[in-house]
Write a protein that holds these residues in place. Structure first.
Motif, PDB file in Angstrom:
ATOM      1  N   THR A 296      45.095  32.079  37.690  1.00 57.68           N
ATOM      2  CA  THR A 296      45.888  30.876  37.904  1.00 57.68           C
ATOM      3  C   THR A 296      45.213  29.692  37.247  1.00 57.68           C
ATOM      4  N   ALA A 297      45.912  29.019  36.351  1.00 55.23           N
ATOM      5  CA  ALA A 297      45.405  27.759  35.808  1.00 55.23           C
ATOM      6  C   ALA A 297      46.033  26.592  36.546  1.00 55.23           C
TER       7      ALA A 297
ATOM      8  N   ALA B  14      44.982  38.160  34.399  1.00 54.85           N
ATOM      9  CA  ALA B  14      45.187  36.729  34.196  1.00 54.85           C
ATOM     10  C   ALA B  14      44.728  35.987  35.438  1.00 54.85           C
TER      11      ALA B  14
ATOM     12  N   LEU C  38      51.243  28.511  36.182  1.00 52.93           N
ATOM     13  CA  LEU C  38      50.782  28.863  34.842  1.00 52.93           C
ATOM     14  C   LEU C  38      49.561  29.749  35.015  1.00 52.93           C
ATOM     15  N   PHE C  39      49.678  30.997  34.584  1.00 50.45           N
ATOM     16  CA  PHE C  39      48.535  31.896  34.549  1.00 50.45           C
ATOM     17  C   PHE C  39      48.097  32.035  33.100  1.00 50.45           C
ATOM     18  N   LEU C  40      46.803  32.175  32.891  1.00 54.60           N
ATOM     19  CA  LEU C  40      46.292  32.414  31.544  1.00 54.60           C
ATOM     20  C   LEU C  40      45.700  33.813  31.481  1.00 54.60           C
TER      21      LEU C  40
ATOM     22  N   PHE D 129      36.394  38.734  35.090  1.00 55.59           N
ATOM     23  CA  PHE D 129      36.208  39.053  36.502  1.00 55.59           C
ATOM     24  C   PHE D 129      34.796  39.557  36.790  1.00 55.59           C
TER      25      PHE D 129
ATOM     26  N   ASN E 103      39.026  51.853  36.867  1.00 55.90           N
ATOM     27  CA  ASN E 103      40.247  51.769  36.053  1.00 55.90           C
ATOM     28  C   ASN E 103      40.496  50.372  35.499  1.00 55.90           C
TER      29      ASN E 103
ATOM     30  N   GLY F   6      49.389  38.088  41.861  1.00 59.48           N
ATOM     31  CA  GLY F   6      48.438  39.041  41.276  1.00 59.48           C
ATOM     32  C   GLY F   6      49.060  40.415  41.094  1.00 59.48           C
TER      33      GLY F   6
ATOM     34  N   LEU G 111      50.982  40.614  38.042  1.00 58.00           N
ATOM     35  CA  LEU G 111      50.140  40.791  36.854  1.00 58.00           C
ATOM     36  C   LEU G 111      49.890  42.268  36.590  1.00 58.00           C
ATOM     37  N   VAL G 112      49.733  43.054  37.665  1.00 56.29           N
ATOM     38  CA  VAL G 112      49.532  44.491  37.512  1.00 56.29           C
ATOM     39  C   VAL G 112      50.788  45.112  36.903  1.00 56.29           C
TER      40      VAL G 112
ATOM     41  N   ASP H 259      50.460  32.380  45.529  1.00 52.56           N
ATOM     42  CA  ASP H 259      49.508  32.550  44.419  1.00 52.56           C
ATOM     43  C   ASP H 259      48.931  33.960  44.399  1.00 52.56           C
TER      44      ASP H 259
ATOM     45  N   ARG I  92      48.916  33.566  25.475  1.00 55.47           N
ATOM     46  CA  ARG I  92      48.150  33.821  26.702  1.00 55.47           C
ATOM     47  C   ARG I  92      48.794  33.187  27.935  1.00 55.47           C
ATOM     48  N   LYS I  93      49.773  32.341  27.723  1.00 53.03           N
ATOM     49  CA  LYS I  93      50.329  31.568  28.847  1.00 53.03           C
ATOM     50  C   LYS I  93      51.484  32.307  29.504  1.00 53.03           C
TER      51      LYS I  93
ATOM     52  N   VAL J 246      43.352  36.704  30.537  1.00 48.40           N
ATOM     53  CA  VAL J 246      41.913  36.733  30.259  1.00 48.40           C
ATOM     54  C   VAL J 246      41.479  38.173  29.995  1.00 48.40           C
TER      55      VAL J 246
HETATM   56  C1  LIG Z   1      45.870  49.781  34.927  1.00 51.23           C
HETATM   57  C2  LIG Z   1      44.805  49.452  35.944  1.00 51.23           C
HETATM   58  C3  LIG Z   1      45.143  48.316  36.831  1.00 51.23           C
HETATM   59  C4  LIG Z   1      43.987  48.007  37.716  1.00 51.23           C
HETATM   60  C5  LIG Z   1      44.208  46.716  38.484  1.00 51.23           C
HETATM   61  C6  LIG Z   1      44.388  47.016  39.900  1.00 51.23           C
HETATM   62  C7  LIG Z   1      44.569  46.106  40.830  1.00 51.23           C
HETATM   63  C8  LIG Z   1      44.561  44.654  40.529  1.00 51.23           C
HETATM   64  C9  LIG Z   1      44.946  43.938  41.764  1.00 51.23           C
HETATM   65  C10 LIG Z   1      45.190  42.646  41.791  1.00 51.23           C
HETATM   66  C11 LIG Z   1      45.108  41.754  40.615  1.00 51.23           C
HETATM   67  C12 LIG Z   1      43.727  41.220  40.463  1.00 51.23           C
HETATM   68  C13 LIG Z   1      43.457  40.119  39.951  1.00 51.23           C
HETATM   69  C14 LIG Z   1      44.504  39.208  39.639  1.00 51.23           C
HETATM   70  C15 LIG Z   1      43.935  37.876  39.486  1.00 51.23           C
HETATM   71  C16 LIG Z   1      44.281  36.813  40.187  1.00 51.23           C
HETATM   72  C17 LIG Z   1      45.278  36.758  41.224  1.00 51.23           C
HETATM   73  C18 LIG Z   1      45.016  35.587  42.136  1.00 51.23           C
HETATM   74  C19 LIG Z   1      45.050  34.307  41.381  1.00 51.23           C
HETATM   75  C20 LIG Z   1      43.760  33.570  41.528  1.00 51.23           C
HETATM   76  O1  LIG Z   1      43.436  33.149  42.583  1.00 51.23           O
HETATM   77  S1  LIG Z   1      42.776  33.306  40.154  1.00 51.23           S
HETATM   78  C21 LIG Z   1      41.497  32.230  40.798  1.00 51.23           C
HETATM   79  C22 LIG Z   1      41.785  30.774  40.570  1.00 51.23           C
HETATM   80  N1  LIG Z   1      41.762  30.451  39.165  1.00 51.23           N
HETATM   81  C23 LIG Z   1      40.628  30.405  38.469  1.00 51.23           C
HETATM   82  O2  LIG Z   1      39.545  30.690  38.927  1.00 51.23           O
HETATM   83  C24 LIG Z   1      40.756  29.975  37.036  1.00 51.23           C
HETATM   84  C25 LIG Z   1      39.577  29.058  36.653  1.00 51.23           C
HETATM   85  N2  LIG Z   1      39.783  28.560  35.308  1.00 51.23           N
HETATM   86  C26 LIG Z   1      39.362  29.248  34.231  1.00 51.23           C
HETATM   87  O3  LIG Z   1      38.705  30.268  34.329  1.00 51.23           O
HETATM   88  C27 LIG Z   1      39.780  28.694  32.908  1.00 51.23           C
HETATM   89  O4  LIG Z   1      40.089  27.340  32.986  1.00 51.23           O
HETATM   90  C28 LIG Z   1      40.965  29.460  32.305  1.00 51.23           C
HETATM   91  C29 LIG Z   1      40.629  30.946  32.096  1.00 51.23           C
HETATM   92  C30 LIG Z   1      42.220  29.339  33.222  1.00 51.23           C
HETATM   93  C31 LIG Z   1      41.329  28.831  30.955  1.00 51.23           C
HETATM   94  O5  LIG Z   1      40.142  28.710  30.192  1.00 51.23           O
HETATM   95  P1  LIG Z   1      40.110  29.211  28.693  1.00 51.23           P
HETATM   96  O6  LIG Z   1      38.833  28.675  28.104  1.00 51.23           O
HETATM   97  O7  LIG Z   1      40.334  30.650  28.626  1.00 51.23           O
HETATM   98  O8  LIG Z   1      41.366  28.520  28.017  1.00 51.23           O
HETATM   99  P2  LIG Z   1      41.543  27.000  27.543  1.00 51.23           P
HETATM  100  O9  LIG Z   1      40.957  26.029  28.498  1.00 51.23           O
HETATM  101  O10 LIG Z   1      41.098  26.929  26.115  1.00 51.23           O
HETATM  102  O11 LIG Z   1      43.142  26.801  27.608  1.00 51.23           O
HETATM  103  C32 LIG Z   1      43.988  27.652  26.842  1.00 51.23           C
HETATM  104  C33 LIG Z   1      45.351  26.999  26.811  1.00 51.23           C
HETATM  105  O12 LIG Z   1      45.833  26.836  28.142  1.00 51.23           O
HETATM  106  C34 LIG Z   1      46.035  25.459  28.475  1.00 51.23           C
HETATM  107  N3  LIG Z   1      45.615  25.208  29.851  1.00 51.23           N
HETATM  108  C35 LIG Z   1      44.454  25.591  30.444  1.00 51.23           C
HETATM  109  N4  LIG Z   1      44.436  25.202  31.706  1.00 51.23           N
HETATM  110  C36 LIG Z   1      45.601  24.569  31.937  1.00 51.23           C
HETATM  111  C37 LIG Z   1      46.175  23.942  33.081  1.00 51.23           C
HETATM  112  N5  LIG Z   1      45.516  23.915  34.253  1.00 51.23           N
HETATM  113  N6  LIG Z   1      47.377  23.392  32.967  1.00 51.23           N
HETATM  114  C38 LIG Z   1      48.050  23.410  31.794  1.00 51.23           C
HETATM  115  N7  LIG Z   1      47.581  24.012  30.684  1.00 51.23           N
HETATM  116  C39 LIG Z   1      46.365  24.556  30.761  1.00 51.23           C
HETATM  117  C40 LIG Z   1      45.167  24.704  27.460  1.00 51.23           C
HETATM  118  O13 LIG Z   1      45.670  23.395  27.259  1.00 51.23           O
HETATM  119  C41 LIG Z   1      45.307  25.578  26.245  1.00 51.23           C
HETATM  120  O14 LIG Z   1      46.578  25.339  25.652  1.00 51.23           O
HETATM  121  P3  LIG Z   1      46.788  25.346  24.060  1.00 51.23           P
HETATM  122  O15 LIG Z   1      46.312  26.692  23.553  1.00 51.23           O
HETATM  123  O16 LIG Z   1      48.251  25.136  23.858  1.00 51.23           O
HETATM  124  O17 LIG Z   1      45.944  24.232  23.539  1.00 51.23           O
END
Ligand SMILES: CCCCC/C=C\C/C=C\C/C=C\C/C=C\CCCC(=O)SCCNC(=O)CCNC(=O)[C@H](O)C(C)(C)COP(=O)(O)OP(=O)(O)OC[C@H]1O[C@@H](n2cnc3c(N)ncnc32)[C@H](O)[C@@H]1OP(=O)(O)O
Length: 132
Positions: free
Chosen positions: A55-56, A53, A105-107, A114, A124, A43, A46-47, A39, A84-85, A109
């Motif tokens: 993890t959903a 995004a 499935l990542f969504l 964050f 950045n 990430g 995603l970069v 998981d 978004r999926k 955002v």
């Molecule tokens: C250029 C500069 C770059 C700089 C970046 C540099 C470095 C970055 C380094 C690393 C990357 C950093 C971060 C990366 C992030 C993460 C990596 C690790 C992964 C994780 O560790 S991350 C933590 C665990 N994770 C959560 O903390 C999520 C908690 N949760 C929520 O925050 C909400 O739940 C959310 C946002 C997921 C959705 O909420 P929402 O309100 O936006 O969307 P909504 O519920 O309306 O769903 C819209 C459509 O998705 C479908 N849907 C939703 N959920 C589903 C499911 N579970 N299964 C099947 N379908 C699903 C619906 O059914 C609908 O489908 P439809 O549109 O077809 O009806």
């Protein structure tokens, strides 16, 4: 976990070797540690994709015992994107033999998602758009 990653086109590959801190059953890596690697390292993908995004949903098939102190290969790629999926895949293998396979499935955002954690984000990140 000694995870080393590199980008290979639109795929991310890496090596990981688990040690005694990650033991579940005797001599075998805990399934939660494997899920964490699969998981968390998605990430980096995603970069590569330029999409913030989260993890959903994460589903892991454990195909063979993951032995401690054994180098494994991790590979991650985007299978399909619909709005978004992001349907992502991540595989863990030893010598070409599958150990664990994840589908996620990542969504996508907004970066503001964050900010809910209360941490100051790197400057950045402000330029990091959801590229929907
Ligand atoms: C250029 C500069 C770059 C700089 C970046 C540099 C470095 C970055 C380094 C690393 C990357 C950093 C971060 C990366 C992030 C993460 C990596 C690790 C992964 C994780 O560790 S991350 C933590 C665990 N994770 C959560 O903390 C999520 C908690 N949760 C929520 O925050 C909400 O739940 C959310 C946002 C997921 C959705 O909420 P929402 O309100 O936006 O969307 P909504 O519920 O309306 O769903 C819209 C459509 O998705 C479908 N849907 C939703 N959920 C589903 C499911 N579970 N299964 C099947 N379908 C699903 C619906 O059914 C609908 O489908 P439809 O549109 O077809 O009806």
């Amino acid at each position: 976990m000694g995870l080393r990653l590199h980008v290979d086109g639109d795929c991310v590959r890496g090596n990981v070797t688990f040690d005694d801190r990650h033991e579940g059953a005797p001599g075998i890596v805990h399934g939660g540690a494997i899920a964490t690697v699969l998981d968390d390292t998605l990430g980096l993908l995603l970069v590569v994709l330029g999409t913030p995004a989260v993890t959903a949903n994460l589903s892991v098939d454990y195909r063979a015992p993951a032995l401690l102190q054994t180098e494994m290969i991790v590979e991650r790629w985007l299978e399909q994107r619909v709005d978004r999926k992001l349907h992502l895949r991540a595989d863990l293998s030893i010598d070409g033999q599958p150990v664990a396979q994840a589908r996620a499935l990542f969504l996508a955002v907004e970066v503001a998602h964050f900010e809910k954690g209360g941490r100051t984000l790197l400057p950045n990140w402000a330029d990091w758009g959801p590229s929907l």
